[in-house]
Every structure is written in structure tokens, then in C-alpha cells.
Write an enzyme that holds these catalytic residues in place. Structure first.
Site, mmCIF file in Angstrom:
data_model
loop_
_atom_site.group_PDB
_atom_site.id
_atom_site.type_symbol
_atom_site.label_atom_id
_atom_site.label_comp_id
_atom_site.label_asym_id
_atom_site.label_seq_id
_atom_site.Cartn_x
_atom_site.Cartn_y
_atom_site.Cartn_z
ATOM 1 C CD GLN A 223 34.499 -80.085 -24.962
ATOM 2 O OE1 GLN A 223 33.788 -79.455 -24.193
ATOM 3 N NE2 GLN A 223 35.100 -79.523 -26.009
ATOM 4 C CG ASP B 68 40.596 -83.543 -39.268
ATOM 5 O OD1 ASP B 68 39.534 -84.101 -38.922
ATOM 6 O OD2 ASP B 68 41.266 -82.842 -38.502
ATOM 7 C CD GLN C 93 46.431 -78.475 -21.934
ATOM 8 O OE1 GLN C 93 45.771 -77.450 -21.931
ATOM 9 N NE2 GLN C 93 45.929 -79.641 -22.273
ATOM 10 C CG ASN D 159 44.149 -82.998 -28.850
ATOM 11 O OD1 ASN D 159 44.891 -83.787 -29.405
ATOM 12 N ND2 ASN D 159 43.162 -82.376 -29.472
ATOM 13 C CB SER D 160 42.638 -81.427 -22.501
ATOM 14 O OG SER D 160 42.936 -80.209 -23.140
ATOM 15 C CG HIS E 173 40.842 -81.056 -35.587
ATOM 16 N ND1 HIS E 173 40.033 -81.939 -36.267
ATOM 17 C CD2 HIS E 173 40.059 -80.506 -34.629
ATOM 18 C CE1 HIS E 173 38.819 -81.919 -35.746
ATOM 19 N NE2 HIS E 173 38.805 -81.041 -34.750
#
Ligand code: UDX
Length: 448
Positions: A370, A109, A330, A349-350, A20
Site C-alpha cells: 500500500q 497466484d 465497491q 485492487n482498490s 487475490h
């Protein structure tokens, strides 16, 4: 001298978890780069004390907490954080409004729904920032379980502007009511933002989720503003701030980059399950041995708390093909020429980072959003393959090895890479000057 009220000041309040905080810190920097006079990130003491104070375009305001360490359990942490916010937010806004730049907007958020009424009471506009995909929020919107808009009998679900979703494509909170009930409650509660927030920001881009964005846009004040990735990762010629978000873990950067430098183009599988997912011992063993069986080089991020689950057999073979670290930079890893594919839990995010950097994926979703991200990666954007889960609920080593080989070595991998490069181009176009995300941010600022 300029009038006080002409100056703009925006507060940004992320939920303090890695997935986040990264996009919301990036968004804060983007606002500052677009000429907002002052952008203040509000976060808890234990995080702000580790933030670099100098050379940042954003200000930090700390929420004090006396407890040495916040609770570890997600549900307890959520409750602890939100109590802290409700106790302190008014004080913080009043304190900051005393300054030359009165606060005008609170970007919060989307799971911290309690602050929207507070923001309005304080005379501020409230913008909900969603750190997950737009499609995911649309699913929650249509499946609001309290009003049971959709019956759940396990058959495929058909919702406006979304592909047909099988049970295993839906966010885990739809069926799993036991895991983190407080988080589950907040996740569904996000729907309140559609009614109450003045803006809905999504870390996505129009081309990526066109159908669902087009469905929401005439109904609610949605603004796609992503991907929130520093532009130099999207275009190597640009030299902007390389600092990405705010790392809550210490990366082994030098070790990773040196090791990757020694490898051939496209020869390494990058493996990571993000900041929260935790595999059980049996699954960890299958993954470890599947990576060895794939015969590919791999860079695996295993958080320090997970390391004790690794089998002896793996540890003795690790150095032949792999490098294991507790955390890595990353984006630098995904942008490295040696990376051939990303074996991922498909956190949002990934997912967005891989799409934006043109890296094909093997997805092994764990929970929350996911599974839905994995469905889109494999079937809609077609940039990855999804592993098959065995009847015992475990993905076995053969499946892991063959999925990796499918992306790294087989014909399908070429098609996935081509698609990934297409999304990379579209992601860059969205954030470039005049692109859809860029225009949305400009529009928001011009309406302040
Ligand atoms: C989770 C969810 O799955 C995600 O969809 C949600 O929006 C936020 O909570 P997380 O599981 O941590 O987040 O995954 P992800 O969304 O992928 O975020 C992880 C972040 O950590 C990424 O920005 C990634 O670049 C970064 N990261 C991860 C590192 O910098 N180094 C690492 O070694 C691993």
C-alpha cells in the site's frame, strides 16, 4: 469428433483472500469469454460452497478440507492452504485431465510459488498471476534481501525504471521483518516466478506502468492483462456480466445504493480499508472524528470485526452525515455519480478500481504494497493526496479532514479529477478489443 488434445482447459488457482480472488475470478471469466473450452477455478471448500453454481462461464473444483474453519491468522492460513494445495493438486489435475478437455495450463497466484515445479512435473505450463502492481514486483526483484542487492540505510532508493523511493514509499515488508514472517517470505519468494514461470500475468495495463513494463518485457515473459473489471463499469453502454469477482463478505448493497441515490453529484466520500487492514483504536477514533470534521457526506465500510473500536462520540453523530456498513458492492459505489472521492488504504485492487472509474483518492496506506501504491497515486499518476502521518505514528483528525477537503473542495481536487478521468480512458482502451491488455490475452491463447 474433435481430437482430445485440441481442446483447451485452463486451471486457475487463486490464493483464497478477497484481494487475490477478485482479479483471478475476473481473469478466468475473460479467458472463457475468449473461447477457451474450459476454465476451472480451483478453490477451497469453504469458499466454493458459497459460489453461485448456475450462470457462470467458469467451472469450480473444490479442494476438500475437513476442518470446519480455516485458521484466522494470515501466516497460519498461508501454511494451511499451501499444505492443502500440495496434497491435492496432482489428484485434481489427474481427475480433470481424464475429462474431454485435458488441462494445459495452470494459472497460479504469484505467492503460491510451490506449484510451479508441480505443474511442470505434470506436463503443464505454469503462469504466475500477480495481484499487485508491476512496480511493486520490480522493487522486490531488485531488492531481493537474501542477496542484499541494495543496502538499506534509510536513504532514498534508486532502482531501474522506478521513481526515487523514500523509506515510507517502500513496501512494508522491506523494513518490517516482524509482521507475518511467513507471508514476508512468500512475498520475496515470488521472484522465483521470474525464472521459472512460462508467463507472468499482471493485473495492470501498459500505459499505467509503462517504464517498468518496458524494463521487464525484454527480460521476462510478462503480460499485462488488466484492469480485470467488468467492461460495463468502464463503459456504461455495455451490458455484460455485472458480477464482480467473488465476495467473501456479504454486502449491504441496497442500503448503500439507496443512500447514495439521495445525494448530490460528487458530494460523498467513500471510505474503505479493504478486507485485511486493521486500524488500532486510537487511529480509528481519529479517522471517525476526522470524517465528521470534514463536513462531507461519507459512506464508510467498517468490517464487523472492527466496529467495536468506534468511539461513542462518533456513533452519536454518524447519522447526520454518514452511512456505515460492514461491506458494500465497491464497484457500484465507485461508479455512482454521488461519489466525489475515495478515502482508501490503497490496496492494489482498490487503487486500480478507482483509477479505472475516474475517482480521485485520499490515500492512507497501512502495510504491504500500500505505501508504494500511495506513492504512485500521489506523485506519478497524480490522482490523489496522501495523508501525513504524525510523529506518534497516527494520522490525526485535522489531517484527515483537511486532506478530504483538499480533494473534495479545493483547486487541487479539480486537477486530480481530470487526471483520474484520463486514466479511466486509458484503462478502457487497454481492455477494449485490440487494446494492449486484450492483445496480450489473445497472444497468450494463440500460443497454447
Ligand atoms: C490486499 C492488498 O493490499 C492488495 O494490494 C493485494 O493485492 C491483495 O491483498 P485488500 O487489502 O483486501 O487486499 O485490498 P484490495 O486490493 O483493495 O482488495 C479489496 C477488494 O475488495 C476490492 O476488489 C474491492 O472492490 C472489494 N471490496 C472492498 C468490496 O467489494 N467491498 C467493500 O466493502 C470493500
Amino acid at each position: 469428433m474433435e481430437e482430445k488434445s485440441n481442446k483447451s482447459h485452463i486451471l486457475v488457482l487463486p490464493f483464497p483472500a478477497q484481494g487475490h480472488i477478485n482479479p483471478m475470478v475476473q481473469f478466468s471469466k475473460k479467458l472463457a469469454s475468449k473461447g477457451v473450452n474450459k476454465v476451472t477455478l480451483v478453490t477451497i471448500d469453504s469458499i466454493s460452497k458459497n459460489m453461485p453454481k448456475e450462470s457462470s462461464s467458469i467451472n469450480i473444483e473444490s479442494i476438500p478440507h475437513d476442518d470446519e474453519s480455516p485458521p484466522q491468522n494470515i501466516d497460519k492460513f498461508l501454511e494451511w492452504f499451501h499444505v492443502l494445495v500440495s496434497k491435492n493438486l496432482t489428484k485434481i489435475v489427474e481427475k480433470l485431465s481424464d475429462s474431454v478437455y485435458p488441462v494445459k495450463v495452470l494459472v497460479f497466484d504469484s505467492i503460491s510459488t510451490l506449484v510451479i515445479d508441480l505443474a511442470h512435473k505434470l506436463g503443464l505450463k505454469g503462469a504466475a498471476f500477480f495481484t499487485q502492481s508491476c512496480s511493486l514486483s520490480a522493487i522486490y526483484y531488485h531488492m531481493d534481501l537474501e542477496s542484499t542487492k541494495v543496502s538499506l540505510d534509510g536513504s532514498d532508493v534508486s532502482l531501474p525504471s522506478l521513481p526515487l523511493l523514500a523509506k515510507e514509499d517502500l513496501p512494508s515488508f522491506i523494513y518490517n521483518t516482524d509482521l507475518y514472517p511467513a507471508l514476508r517470505g512468500l512475498v520475496f519468494n515470488q521472484n522465483i516466478n521470474f525464472k521459472k514461470a512460462d508467463w507472468l500475468f499482471f493485473n495492470t495495463f501498459n500505459a499505467l506502468e509503462k517504464e517498468v513494463v518496458d524494463w521487464i518485457r525484454p527480460r521476462y515473459p510478462i503480460k499485462t492483462i488488466g484492469p480485470t473489471i467488468p467492461s460495463m463499469y468502464l463503459d456504461k453502454r455495455l451490458k455484460d456480466d455485472k458480477e464482480y469477482g467473488l465476495s467473501l463478505f456479504k454486502p449491504n448493497s441496497e442500503t448503500c445504493m439507496k443512500w447514495l441515490d439521495s445525494k448530490e453529484i460528487g458530494s460523498v466520500v467513500y471510505v474503505s480499508f479493504g478486507s485485511l487492514a486493521s486500524l488500532d483504536e486510537q487511529q480509528m477514533e481519529e479517522l471517525a472524528l476526522g470524517l465528521i470534521m470534514s463536513k462531507c457526506y461519507f459512506l464508510w465500510v467498517v468490517r464487523a470485526t472492527e466496529e467495536n473500536k468506534l468511539p461513542e462520540e462518533f456513533m452519536s453523530k454518524l447519522s447526520e452525515k454518514g452511512l456505515m456498513v460492514n461491506w458494500c458492492p465497491q464497484l457500484d459505489v465507485l461508479a455512482h455519480r454521488a461519489i466525489g472521492c475515495f478515502f482508501t488504504h490503497s490496496g492494489w485492487n482498490s487503487t486500480l478500481e478507482a483509477l479505472s472509474l475516474g475517482v480521485p483518492m485520499v490515500t492512507m496506506p497501512q502495510w504491504s504494497d500500500q505505501p508504494t501504491n500511495a506513492k504512485f497515486i500521489s506523485d506519478v499518476w497524480q490522482t490523489g493526496v496522501r495523508v501525513k502521518v504524525g510523529e506518534n505514528g497516527v494520522v490525526n483528525r485535522d489531517e484527515i479532514a483537511s486532506s478530504i477537503r483538499e480533494v473534495m473542495e479545493e483547486e487541487k481536487g479539480i486537477m486530480l479529477k481530470e487526471n483520474a478521468m484520463k486514466w479511466k480512458k486509458l484503462a478502457k482502451e487497454a481492455v477494449d478489443e485490440g487494446g494492449s491488455s486484450d492483445k496480450n490475452i489473445e497472444e497468450f491463447l494463440s500460443n497454447l
